[in-house]
Design a protein around this motif. Structure first.
Motif, PDB file in Angstrom:
ATOM      1  N   ILE A  50       0.844  -1.203   0.000  1.00 35.90           N
ATOM      2  CA  ILE A  50       0.000   0.000   0.000  1.00 35.90           C
ATOM      3  C   ILE A  50       0.878   1.252   0.000  1.00 35.90           C
ATOM      4  N   LEU A  51       1.958   1.191   0.771  1.00 33.44           N
ATOM      5  CA  LEU A  51       2.803   2.389   0.923  1.00 33.44           C
ATOM      6  C   LEU A  51       3.700   2.653  -0.284  1.00 33.44           C
ATOM      7  N   LYS A  52       3.888   1.605  -1.125  1.00 34.09           N
ATOM      8  CA  LYS A  52       4.660   1.825  -2.351  1.00 34.09           C
ATOM      9  C   LYS A  52       3.852   2.753  -3.251  1.00 34.09           C
ATOM     10  N   GLY A  53       4.462   3.836  -3.651  1.00 36.84           N
ATOM     11  CA  GLY A  53       3.750   4.696  -4.593  1.00 36.84           C
ATOM     12  C   GLY A  53       2.827   5.715  -3.947  1.00 36.84           C
ATOM     13  N   VAL A  54       2.746   5.768  -2.601  1.00 41.13           N
ATOM     14  CA  VAL A  54       2.033   6.910  -2.017  1.00 41.13           C
ATOM     15  C   VAL A  54       3.072   7.925  -1.548  1.00 41.13           C
ATOM     16  N   ALA A  55       2.753   9.196  -1.767  1.00 41.32           N
ATOM     17  CA  ALA A  55       3.657  10.256  -1.329  1.00 41.32           C
ATOM     18  C   ALA A  55       3.260  10.661   0.081  1.00 41.32           C
ATOM     19  N   LEU A  56       4.148  10.435   1.040  1.00 41.48           N
ATOM     20  CA  LEU A  56       3.828  10.803   2.417  1.00 41.48           C
ATOM     21  C   LEU A  56       3.959  12.312   2.599  1.00 41.48           C
ATOM     22  N   GLU A  57       3.037  12.857   3.349  1.00 44.42           N
ATOM     23  CA  GLU A  57       3.021  14.296   3.633  1.00 44.42           C
ATOM     24  C   GLU A  57       2.961  14.515   5.126  1.00 44.42           C
ATOM     25  N   GLU A  58       3.468  15.660   5.557  1.00 44.80           N
ATOM     26  CA  GLU A  58       3.242  16.068   6.934  1.00 44.80           C
ATOM     27  C   GLU A  58       1.965  16.890   6.972  1.00 44.80           C
ATOM     28  N   ARG A  59       1.046  16.532   7.868  1.00 42.87           N
ATOM     29  CA  ARG A  59      -0.179  17.300   8.061  1.00 42.87           C
ATOM     30  C   ARG A  59      -0.273  17.695   9.542  1.00 42.87           C
ATOM     31  N   ILE A  60      -0.073  18.954   9.807  1.00 47.07           N
ATOM     32  CA  ILE A  60      -0.191  19.434  11.188  1.00 47.07           C
ATOM     33  C   ILE A  60      -1.637  19.853  11.388  1.00 47.07           C
ATOM     34  N   TYR A  61      -2.379  19.026  12.134  1.00 48.72           N
ATOM     35  CA  TYR A  61      -3.824  19.212  12.277  1.00 48.72           C
ATOM     36  C   TYR A  61      -4.211  19.517  13.721  1.00 48.72           C
ATOM     37  N   ARG A  62      -5.289  20.297  13.850  1.00 52.91           N
ATOM     38  CA  ARG A  62      -5.966  20.365  15.142  1.00 52.91           C
ATOM     39  C   ARG A  62      -6.673  19.031  15.369  1.00 52.91           C
ATOM     40  N   PHE A  63      -6.720  18.571  16.607  1.00 53.24           N
ATOM     41  CA  PHE A  63      -7.371  17.304  16.941  1.00 53.24           C
ATOM     42  C   PHE A  63      -8.241  17.544  18.158  1.00 53.24           C
ATOM     43  N   ARG A  64      -9.557  17.336  18.031  1.00 52.77           N
ATOM     44  CA  ARG A  64     -10.513  17.697  19.091  1.00 52.77           C
ATOM     45  C   ARG A  64     -11.279  16.452  19.519  1.00 52.77           C
ATOM     46  N   CYS A  65     -11.046  16.014  20.754  1.00 55.57           N
ATOM     47  CA  CYS A  65     -11.778  14.855  21.288  1.00 55.57           C
ATOM     48  C   CYS A  65     -13.165  15.301  21.730  1.00 55.57           C
ATOM     49  N   VAL A  66     -14.127  14.389  21.656  1.00 52.10           N
ATOM     50  CA  VAL A  66     -15.503  14.662  22.101  1.00 52.10           C
ATOM     51  C   VAL A  66     -15.539  14.984  23.596  1.00 52.10           C
ATOM     52  N   GLU A  67     -14.488  14.577  24.329  1.00 53.76           N
ATOM     53  CA  GLU A  67     -14.402  14.865  25.761  1.00 53.76           C
ATOM     54  C   GLU A  67     -13.977  16.305  26.041  1.00 53.76           C
ATOM     55  N   ALA A  68     -13.820  17.117  24.993  1.00 52.09           N
ATOM     56  CA  ALA A  68     -13.539  18.558  25.107  1.00 52.09           C
ATOM     57  C   ALA A  68     -12.099  18.903  25.484  1.00 52.09           C
ATOM     58  N   TRP A  69     -11.157  18.051  25.056  1.00 53.34           N
ATOM     59  CA  TRP A  69      -9.748  18.441  25.086  1.00 53.34           C
ATOM     60  C   TRP A  69      -9.251  18.430  23.640  1.00 53.34           C
ATOM     61  N   SER A  70      -8.146  19.118  23.404  1.00 54.30           N
ATOM     62  CA  SER A  70      -7.627  19.161  22.039  1.00 54.30           C
ATOM     63  C   SER A  70      -6.102  19.201  22.040  1.00 54.30           C
ATOM     64  N   MET A  71      -5.537  18.879  20.890  1.00 57.70           N
ATOM     65  CA  MET A  71      -4.081  18.926  20.696  1.00 57.70           C
ATOM     66  C   MET A  71      -3.820  19.383  19.268  1.00 57.70           C
ATOM     67  N   ILE A  72      -2.557  19.703  19.007  1.00 61.44           N
ATOM     68  CA  ILE A  72      -2.085  19.936  17.646  1.00 61.44           C
ATOM     69  C   ILE A  72      -1.078  18.825  17.354  1.00 61.44           C
ATOM     70  N   VAL A  73      -1.340  18.064  16.279  1.00 60.16           N
ATOM     71  CA  VAL A  73      -0.508  16.888  16.014  1.00 60.16           C
ATOM     72  C   VAL A  73       0.114  16.960  14.617  1.00 60.16           C
ATOM     73  N   PRO A  74       1.454  16.835  14.528  1.00 57.59           N
ATOM     74  CA  PRO A  74       2.103  16.780  13.215  1.00 57.59           C
ATOM     75  C   PRO A  74       2.123  15.345  12.667  1.00 57.59           C
ATOM     76  N   TRP A  75       1.020  14.968  12.022  1.00 53.08           N
ATOM     77  CA  TRP A  75       0.896  13.612  11.463  1.00 53.08           C
ATOM     78  C   TRP A  75       1.762  13.465  10.218  1.00 53.08           C
ATOM     79  N   ILE A  76       2.117  12.232   9.906  1.00 49.86           N
ATOM     80  CA  ILE A  76       2.676  11.869   8.604  1.00 49.86           C
ATOM     81  C   ILE A  76       1.680  10.907   7.974  1.00 49.86           C
ATOM     82  N   GLY A  77       1.305  11.136   6.730  1.00 48.85           N
ATOM     83  CA  GLY A  77       0.347  10.224   6.120  1.00 48.85           C
ATOM     84  C   GLY A  77       0.072  10.566   4.679  1.00 48.85           C
ATOM     85  N   PHE A  78      -1.027  10.000   4.163  1.00 46.64           N
ATOM     86  CA  PHE A  78      -1.406  10.248   2.772  1.00 46.64           C
ATOM     87  C   PHE A  78      -2.929  10.261   2.698  1.00 46.64           C
TER      88      PHE A  78
END
Ligand SMILES: Nc1nc2c(c(=O)[nH]1)N[C@H]1C(S)=C(S)[C@@H](COP(=O)(O)O)O[C@H]1N2
Ligand SMILES: [Mo]
Length: 303
Positions: free
Chosen positions: A106-134
């Protein structure tokens, strides 16, 4: 879209500064022990926020992953037995090329990117996470989604011998999630295989998990082993557990409170004790990218 000056926090901060001293020492030790463990190369993305990411320590020590227990510290504490290599994903249902795909293929041929996203749990806490993915769309396009498919269903691995929370029966396993096809195809929706340039830590859903940044965190299902293209809205774990409290859509929405607490504000994990709570944003701040998906839909009724 608001990508004003194009400069992001990660452009102006050398990677070493992301890590605190303890992490530097730990990763130096890891590099000495396993010289093959290279940092993941990933391109930057216009979809990244310029807010300052939470630390690696915060992101990997305060987790929800009920397969390992209820407590925020349980996933880090009890996931060492969990084995994530080799790994494969069964892709089935309304697709042209169903099959069991090895993650490395699956990972052959996908271009990985960094995505720095806000992440908000339903429990009302949040973080900023620098994910790597596609983008999930890349994989769905590759297997060929048939026109009768309207939803995507996801399942987490079942392995009670490695997952004490499964052994204890904390939820109905496997953990299940789902998206409408247009949500799954949105460019913000990613399959993440790492964070902070490292392979995904076990407590964060190794080796591959979903990230849907405009929805409450529980939609972002971890350690995925099955992706099914289906015609009807799939049943999801939290909906089956309590449909009144956890709807299928679960878009972040400060105007629709959880039956037991307000969703108007959130606590940023790691913010100083004097920082106070911050306002929760509609669609977690991603309205420009996703509001059109819900045109004509009553988000208060159809949560
Ligand atoms: N399989 C599985 N996926 C899961 C969960 C879980 O318990 N099991 N918890 C969800 C919840 S409630 C949240 S907030 C996020 C937490 O992700 P993080 O630990 O990487 O912050 O994972 C989501 N994905
Ligand atoms: Mo959550």
């Amino acid at each position: 879209m608001k990508f004003s000056n194009g400069l992001k926090w990660s452009d102006v901060t050398p990677r070493a500064d992301w890590l605190n001293r303890r992490q530097l020492i730990a990763s130096a030790a890891a590099l000495l022990a396993t010289p093959a463990l290279a940092k993941i190369e990933a391109a930057k993305s216009i979809y990244s926020t310029d807010e300052e990411p939470n630390t690696f320590d915060q992101i990997t020590s305060y987790n929800n992953f009920y397969e390992f227990g209820y407590d925020k510290a349980d996933p880090a504490r009890y996931s060492s037995r969990f084995t994530v290599d080799p790994w494969s994903i069964q892709i089935d249902g309304l697709v042209d090329k169903p099959g069991t795909y090895d993650l490395s293929d699956i990972l052959k041929g996908v271009a990985l990117e960094e995505r720095i996203y806000r992440f908000r749990c339903v429990e009302a806490w949040s973080m900023i996470v620098p994910w790597i993915g596609f983008e999930l769309k890349t994989l769905l396009d590759r297997v060929g989604v048939q026109s009768s498919a309207k939803y995507v269903a996801f399942e987490t691995i079942v392995r009670p011998e490695e997952m004490p929370g499964q052994e204890a029966g904390l939820l109905n396993w496997p953990y299940r999630e789902g998206l409408r096809l247009d949500e799954a195809m949105n460019p913000l929706t990613i399959l993440a295989t790492g964070l902070y340039g490292e392979p995904m830590p076990k407590q964060n859903g190794a080796p591959i998990r979903l990230v849907v940044p405009w929805k409450y965190g529980f939609k972002s299902i971890k350690s995925i082993v099955r992706i099914s293209l289906v015609a009807d809205q799939p049943k999801t774990t939290w909906q089956m557990q309590n449909a009144r409290e956890y709807g299928f859509y679960s878009n972040v929405n400060p105007k629709v409170d959880h039956p037991r607490w307000s969703q108007a504000s959130e606590r940023r994990v790691g913010a100083g004790i004097f920082a106070g709570r911050q306002d929760t944003l509609m669609f977690n701040g991603y309205a420009d990218q996703v509001a059109a998906l819900y045109a004509g839909q009553d988000l208060a009724k159809d949560y």
